[in-house]
Every structure is written in structure tokens, then in C-alpha cells.
Design a protein around this motif. Structure first.
Motif, PDB file in Angstrom:
ATOM      1  N   TYR A 265     -11.381  -8.443  21.231  1.00 13.67           N
ATOM      2  CA  TYR A 265     -10.054  -8.915  20.826  1.00 13.67           C
ATOM      3  C   TYR A 265      -9.442  -7.937  19.818  1.00 13.67           C
ATOM      4  N   THR A 266      -8.122  -7.945  19.730  1.00 17.03           N
ATOM      5  CA  THR A 266      -7.392  -7.169  18.732  1.00 17.03           C
ATOM      6  C   THR A 266      -6.479  -8.113  17.962  1.00 17.03           C
ATOM      7  N   ARG A 267      -6.535  -8.025  16.635  1.00 17.10           N
ATOM      8  CA  ARG A 267      -5.723  -8.914  15.794  1.00 17.10           C
ATOM      9  C   ARG A 267      -4.927  -8.057  14.818  1.00 17.10           C
ATOM     10  N   SER A 268      -3.626  -8.347  14.706  1.00 15.92           N
ATOM     11  CA  SER A 268      -2.752  -7.614  13.794  1.00 15.92           C
ATOM     12  C   SER A 268      -2.167  -8.568  12.762  1.00 15.92           C
ATOM     13  N   ASN A 269      -2.140  -8.111  11.510  1.00 21.12           N
ATOM     14  CA  ASN A 269      -1.562  -8.898  10.418  1.00 21.12           C
ATOM     15  C   ASN A 269      -0.553  -8.046   9.657  1.00 21.12           C
ATOM     16  N   PHE A 270       0.582  -8.653   9.352  1.00 27.96           N
ATOM     17  CA  PHE A 270       1.583  -8.036   8.494  1.00 27.96           C
ATOM     18  C   PHE A 270       1.721  -8.892   7.242  1.00 27.96           C
ATOM     19  N   SER A 271       1.778  -8.268   6.088  1.00 34.71           N
ATOM     20  CA  SER A 271       1.882  -9.048   4.854  1.00 34.71           C
ATOM     21  C   SER A 271       2.766  -8.350   3.827  1.00 34.71           C
ATOM     22  N   LEU A 272       3.392  -9.173   2.996  1.00 34.69           N
ATOM     23  CA  LEU A 272       4.210  -8.713   1.872  1.00 34.69           C
ATOM     24  C   LEU A 272       3.757  -9.516   0.657  1.00 34.69           C
ATOM     25  N   SER A 273       3.406  -8.849  -0.421  1.00 39.38           N
ATOM     26  CA  SER A 273       2.844  -9.561  -1.560  1.00 39.38           C
ATOM     27  C   SER A 273       3.287  -8.949  -2.882  1.00 39.38           C
ATOM     28  N   LEU A 274       3.147  -9.757  -3.925  1.00 36.42           N
ATOM     29  CA  LEU A 274       3.455  -9.334  -5.285  1.00 36.42           C
ATOM     30  C   LEU A 274       2.165  -9.462  -6.099  1.00 36.42           C
ATOM     31  N   SER A 275       1.731  -8.392  -6.733  1.00 37.76           N
ATOM     32  CA  SER A 275       0.494  -8.415  -7.521  1.00 37.76           C
ATOM     33  C   SER A 275       0.785  -8.165  -8.988  1.00 37.76           C
ATOM     34  N   SER A 276      -0.073  -8.748  -9.822  1.00 35.78           N
ATOM     35  CA  SER A 276       0.082  -8.618 -11.256  1.00 35.78           C
ATOM     36  C   SER A 276      -1.184  -8.062 -11.863  1.00 35.78           C
ATOM     37  N   GLN A 277      -1.043  -7.145 -12.775  1.00 38.73           N
ATOM     38  CA  GLN A 277      -2.183  -6.557 -13.485  1.00 38.73           C
ATOM     39  C   GLN A 277      -2.062  -6.884 -14.958  1.00 38.73           C
ATOM     40  N   PHE A 278      -3.161  -7.401 -15.533  1.00 37.28           N
ATOM     41  CA  PHE A 278      -3.115  -7.786 -16.945  1.00 37.28           C
ATOM     42  C   PHE A 278      -4.453  -7.527 -17.610  1.00 37.28           C
TER      43      PHE A 278
END
Length: 278
Positions: A265-278
Motif C-alpha cells: 500500500y501507499t499512503r500520503s499525508n499532508f499537514s500544516l502545523s504551528l510549533s512552539s519552542q520554549f
């Protein structure tokens, strides 16, 4: 610490809906300029939301983890060594014969060839015990344990971009011959800082596995995990928008073995995210 939820509303696939929890720990302490002891551990669980049967084994509920220790030694200014020991286990909800635990020992050496180039060699050896293994037979039940040897080599270079290439060869010898196999794995990581505070990361993995016994085929019910996927390609673009906050866009493609139907099988994922560093 990571927590996630995967939900499918299709009746035939609802059994794949799971809650996922993952905890990882890695800590080390610098005793002096030569020795650094460390501890590392991980725990991951997948808990089924529904009780329908007929789910993919790789998506089945399980609990797995590991705990280990290691020692880093700065042998020379340009040579570093690391010895390690890890005890690990896995317990499936519905696949008791594949419940297992075992240990792994290893040594890794890093050699700095140039100011921005490194060569590394690693050797791992482990033993895995399947305490609930049974083979349906009118005569008796068959025990199972696997021995694993793995050798790997990697090189890393950094100048105007980061380049990391690794290759590993693994030999698994099982008391159940159809599960004895050899595998080759290649990974590639590249990273480049672009104008306007944009960072580009590319990661690729290719794995090829060959069983020793001709009686073993792609349809044998060897329960595998997400880590056993045959191919991965990920491209990630991130940008620092304010102090401590990054905006990320990612495409992730994975290839693995299908349990519902024969084949890959082939699986594709698209994502948009906001990350925080502290």
C-alpha cells in the motif's frame, strides 16, 4: 510526550480507530570531558476505540516500550565511542503469539574526518523471546526465539547544507525458519537553510527484506509495526514567524505491506502545523 487520535467512520474499517500515546526520554550527564553516562526509554500504546474484528495487524492495539543505559566515551578529540544496553517488550491485544521481550547491546564509534564531516560505524546484537508462541499441531507446541545481528555505517557532512547518509544490514535467525530473514536499509537526510528564515528538510528511507525460506511469502501473518514500513519520503518546510514560533508544512509518503489484500500500500499525508519552542 505525544498523544493522538485516529478515527475512521467506515463500518468495515472502524476497528482501526485508535488512541495513540507515546513517551520518549533521553538524558545524559557529563561527568568530565571524557565520560558521559546516559539513560533512555520509550513507551508507546495504541488502544482500540471499537471492538470490531478484521483489523489490520499493523494498526492493532498494543503496548510496547524499552528502557536502557549507555556510556559515551571521548577516546580522542576526533574519536567518540558509545556502548549501550536496552531491554524492550511488546504486548499485542489480540496477537498473543507475537508478544515478546528481549534485549539489545551495541557499540557505536564516531570519527571526525574533517571539521564538518563525520564517519560512524555501529554494531548491534540482540535476542528476542516469544513466550506465548504456539504452532497448531496435534503433537506439540513449538517455542520461538530470534537472534538479531546488525551492522551499520553512516556519514554526515555539513557546509552550506546538511547531508546524512546511512546504511544498515540486519540478519535475523529464528527458531521458526520461515521467520529468518535478512534486510537492508538505506536512509537519507538533507537539510538546507533558505532565505527569509525558511528551513527545508528532506528525509527518505528504503528497506528491502528477504526471507531465507522459500515457504515464507508476503502473505505470512508476521505482525509488523509502523517501524517496518518499506519506504518513506518526507519533505518539510518551516519558517520562523515570531520568536519561539514556527510555521510548518509537510508532505509524507509511506509504503508498507497490506494485510487486507496481497501487495503493497501507499499512503500520503499532508499537514500544516504551528510549533512552539520554549
Amino acid at each position: 510526550l505525544q498523544d493522538g487520535l485516529k478515527y475512521l467512520d467506515a463500518p468495515s474499517l472502524s476497528g482501526e480507530s485508535v488512541i495513540i500515546n507515546s513517551v520518549n526520554l533521553h538524558s545524559y550527564y557529563k561527568l568530565n570531558k571524557y565520560i558521559e553516562p546516559e539513560i533512555h526509554g520509550n513507551l508507546r500504546s495504541r488502544t482500540s476505540i471499537h471492538t470490531e474484528s478484521g483489523v489490520l495487524p499493523s494498526e492493532e492495539a498494543y503496548l510496547r516500550g524499552g528502557l536502557g543505559t549507555g556510556l559515551r566515551v571521548n577516546v580522542f578529540p576526533d574519536v567518540k565511542a558509545r556502548i549501550m544496553y536496552t531491554h524492550n517488550f511488546i504486548n499485542f491485544e489480540d496477537f498473543d503469539p507475537f508478544d515478546r521481550n528481549g534485549y539489545q547491546t551495541g557499540i557505536k564509534t564516531d570519527i571526525r574526518l574533517l571539521p564538518r564531516a563525520t564517519l560512524g560505524i555501529q554494531y548491534l546484537r540482540g535476542k528476542t523471546y516469544f513466550h506465548k508462541w504456539e504452532r497448531i499441531s496435534p503433537e506439540n507446541s513449538l517455542s520461538r526465539s530470534d537472534s538479531t545481528s546488525e551492522i551499520g555505517i553512516f556519514t554526515q557532512f555539513y557546509s552550506f547544507f546538511l547531508f546524512n547518509l546511512s546504511y544498515s544490514y540486519q540478519d535475523v535467525s529464528s527458531e521458526i525458519d520461515i521467520y529468518s530473514h535478512k534486510s537492508n536499509k538505506i536512509t537519507l537526510l538533507m537539510a538546507k537553510k533558505l532565505p527569509y528564515e525558511v528551513m527545508l528538510n528532506i528525509y527518505a528511507l528504503v528497506r528491502y527484506k528477504k526471507y531465507n525460506s522459500e515457504s515464507s511469502s508476503e502473505t505470512d501473518n508476521q505482525v509488523e509495526l509502523e517501524d517496518d514500513e518499506r519506504g518513506t519520503f518526507t519533505i518539510n518546510v518551516s519558517r520562523k514567524i515570531t520568536r519561539g514560533f514556527n510555521l510548518e508544512a509537510q508532505y509524507d509518503m509511506r509504503r508498507g505491506r497490506s494485510y487486507l489484500e496481497e501487495g503493497i500500500y501507499t499512503r500520503s499525508n499532508f499537514s500544516l502545523s504551528l510549533s512552539s519552542q520554549f
